[in-house]
Every structure is written in structure tokens, then in C-alpha cells.
Design an enzyme around this catalytic site. Sequence first.
Site, PDB file in Angstrom:
ATOM      1  N   ASP A  29       0.847  -1.192   0.000  1.00 21.90           N
ATOM      2  CA  ASP A  29       0.000   0.000   0.000  1.00 21.90           C
ATOM      3  C   ASP A  29       0.883   1.243   0.000  1.00 21.90           C
ATOM      4  OD1 ASP A  29      -2.256   1.517  -0.027  1.00 21.90           O
ATOM      5  OD2 ASP A  29      -2.938   0.962   1.974  1.00 21.90           O
ATOM      6  N   SER A  30       0.276   2.366  -0.308  1.00 21.33           N
ATOM      7  CA  SER A  30       1.025   3.615  -0.416  1.00 21.33           C
ATOM      8  C   SER A  30       1.382   4.216   0.933  1.00 21.33           C
ATOM      9  CB  SER A  30       0.195   4.634  -1.202  1.00 21.33           C
ATOM     10  OG  SER A  30      -0.978   4.964  -0.459  1.00 21.33           O
ATOM     11  N   GLY A  31       0.703   3.771   1.990  1.00 20.32           N
ATOM     12  CA  GLY A  31       0.846   4.408   3.297  1.00 20.32           C
ATOM     13  C   GLY A  31      -0.292   5.352   3.593  1.00 20.32           C
ATOM     14  N   PHE A  33      -3.589   4.793   3.624  1.00 21.99           N
ATOM     15  CA  PHE A  33      -4.572   4.197   4.540  1.00 21.99           C
ATOM     16  C   PHE A  33      -4.084   4.304   5.972  1.00 21.99           C
ATOM     17  CE2 PHE A  33      -6.162   0.684   7.047  1.00 21.99           C
ATOM     18  CZ  PHE A  33      -7.518   0.666   6.767  1.00 21.99           C
ATOM     19  N   ASP A 111      -3.314   7.824  -2.249  1.00 21.02           N
ATOM     20  CA  ASP A 111      -4.678   8.315  -2.417  1.00 21.02           C
ATOM     21  C   ASP A 111      -5.193   8.798  -1.073  1.00 21.02           C
ATOM     22  OD1 ASP A 111      -4.735   5.813  -1.274  1.00 21.02           O
ATOM     23  OD2 ASP A 111      -6.565   5.164  -2.270  1.00 21.02           O
ATOM     24  N   ASP A 232      -7.772  -8.099  -0.248  1.00 21.68           N
ATOM     25  CA  ASP A 232      -6.879  -8.031   0.916  1.00 21.68           C
ATOM     26  C   ASP A 232      -7.660  -7.510   2.112  1.00 21.68           C
ATOM     27  OD1 ASP A 232      -6.126  -5.063   1.789  1.00 21.68           O
ATOM     28  OD2 ASP A 232      -6.285  -5.061  -0.394  1.00 21.68           O
ATOM     29  N   HIS A 300      -4.681 -20.683  11.495  1.00 22.59           N
ATOM     30  CA  HIS A 300      -5.875 -21.406  11.047  1.00 22.59           C
ATOM     31  C   HIS A 300      -6.704 -20.568  10.087  1.00 22.59           C
ATOM     32  CE1 HIS A 300      -9.662 -23.580  10.994  1.00 22.59           C
ATOM     33  NE2 HIS A 300     -10.248 -22.417  11.269  1.00 22.59           N
TER      34      HIS A 300
END
Length: 321
Positions: A29-31, A33, A111, A232, A300
Amino acid sequence: MLHPGADVIAEAGGLHAFTGRREKPFITDSGGFQVFSLAYGSVHDEISSGGGSIKRKGSMSSTREGNKVVSISEQGVTFKSYRDGTVMLLTPETSVAAQKKIGADIILPLDELPPYHVESDNILRESTQRSHRWEDRSLQEHAKNPQGQAMWGIIHGGSDLDLRSESVRFVASRPFDGYAIGGSLGSNPSELYTIINHVMQILPRDKSCHVLGIADPKNVKALAQLGCDTFDSCYSTRCARHGSMMTDTGMIRVRSGKYTSAHHPLEGCNCYTCTRYSLSYLHHLVKANEPIAQTLLSLHNISYMRKLMDTMRDDILQNKL
């Protein structure tokens, strides 16, 4: 970017060497989030409950918990490290540079992620358009040295279907290697399916389509039928941290007292955890707050999701899905 840092990972030979996961691809990810999580306290809670706000230059502002203030400008996002309070600037260019440095296979452009309940439609439109400008800058930075890496364009627009259409047209007009559906995806399954179905109806199908942040069993099955390819989410490990195990018949809460004397493993599972430990022992670990419980239940749940994806892949190849 904060820990261990791109330099350390690069010194190790990149993500694959650093983690020992040499044969499988990495998507990073770009960071963005993570930074917006600092602004809202928890993006997941924000999307589902609709609280909080965000500081914008020339717009609205809010301060939360001192070192978790975020400021957004056209240049990028300025935030304070959750580790030591160091002020840092994340831009489309620095984000792409970091992802390239660590050797990710698929990288995402920077984004903006506003909460589900924004103050006005204009703010959502402004956010979507800023994300588009940042994606253009990210793509330009990536194009300087592709080095065998791919970049996926991110479709934004929140629950506004017109903005979603606008965003689809944007990413489809750029030379991205694939597509990702991001931003707020609604506050309930009905909104989620409406948004994804709308996007998939108009998105070109010549490239892979990824759904960001959604990967629970029920939604993965539903979204795969709409044409989505990859997913994801932290759902598997988050459930494990709360003492739950995924099964074909639903979630098992191992914390429940009915498993106190369940001196047998979970039936029908051959994962690392279930071939070694009984439900009674797992119940004990969870009740005693032993850290190893989270690891064993995570193993699990991740195994369960992998088998689910294998089954779905086979169903697709046999035209059953």
C-alpha cells in the site's frame, strides 16, 4: 516507512529476502490508509460508525489525540509518527520511491481516504479529484523506472455512483497495470454490493481487479461472482485476535465455555494449528490471554481463506462460478 524503514528492508535485499517469502508476489500500500487511520483513530471504525473529521488546509480542521493530527494539502499528507512524534511528509513521489526501494511487485499510488460520512458531497468530490491528481503523480514517478514492478490505479468515489463512474473513466484512461477498488465501500453489505456491481459493469475487463480492504468469506464469494479477482484484508487475523476461528458453518468463538473440555481438534481441518492442538487447549490459551493464541488462530484463519480461494479458483476454471 516508520519501522523498520525502507532502507533496512533494501539492505536485506528487498521484501522477499527480508521476509523469507521469495517465491510469492508482494503488493504494498502507499501508506495513505495508515496515515488516515491516524487521523480517524481507526478507519475501520470510522467507515462503520461515521464519526470524526479531518484537518484540511483551507477547509475544515480537527485535532485528535495530539500526535495524531493529519494535515492534507495538494503536496501530500503531513503527519506525526505514532512512534516518536516526528513530523513526516508523505507525497505521491516519496510513497512510490519507498515501495520501489523495498522491491514490491505490485505498488499502489498515494490516495486520500475520507470517512464514510463526510460533511458534504463537495468534500467527497474534492477528495476524489485530489486522489486522481495524486495517482497521476504516482504514475509519473513510477514510469521513470518501472523496474519490472506493476502499479494499479485506485477507483474512488465513496458511495456516490456518479463519482465512481468518473473515477473508473480516470483509471481506465491511464496506463495502469491493473485496477483496485478503494475508498469507502459503504456501511453495509447492500451498499458494498451496489458499489462493486456498478464499478464492474463499466470497468474494462482486460486487467486484474483488486478490492481493497474486503476479504471475509461471505463477501469474497459474492464479489468474485461480480468479477473481482483479488482481495486483501486484516479480517482473518483480527478475528483471531478476538478468539474466533473460521469454519464452513460460520465462526467459532473459542473463548466460549463450551470448549473447556473439547479435547479434540477442529474437525475437517489440516492446518498447522488443527493438526497439533485441541479446541480445549486453544480455549485455554485464549482465556489466559496467551499471545501464542493469536498466532495459532491466525494460522488457522489464513489457511482457511487460502483453501477457500483455491476452491473458488477451481470453480472458475470449471465454469461453476
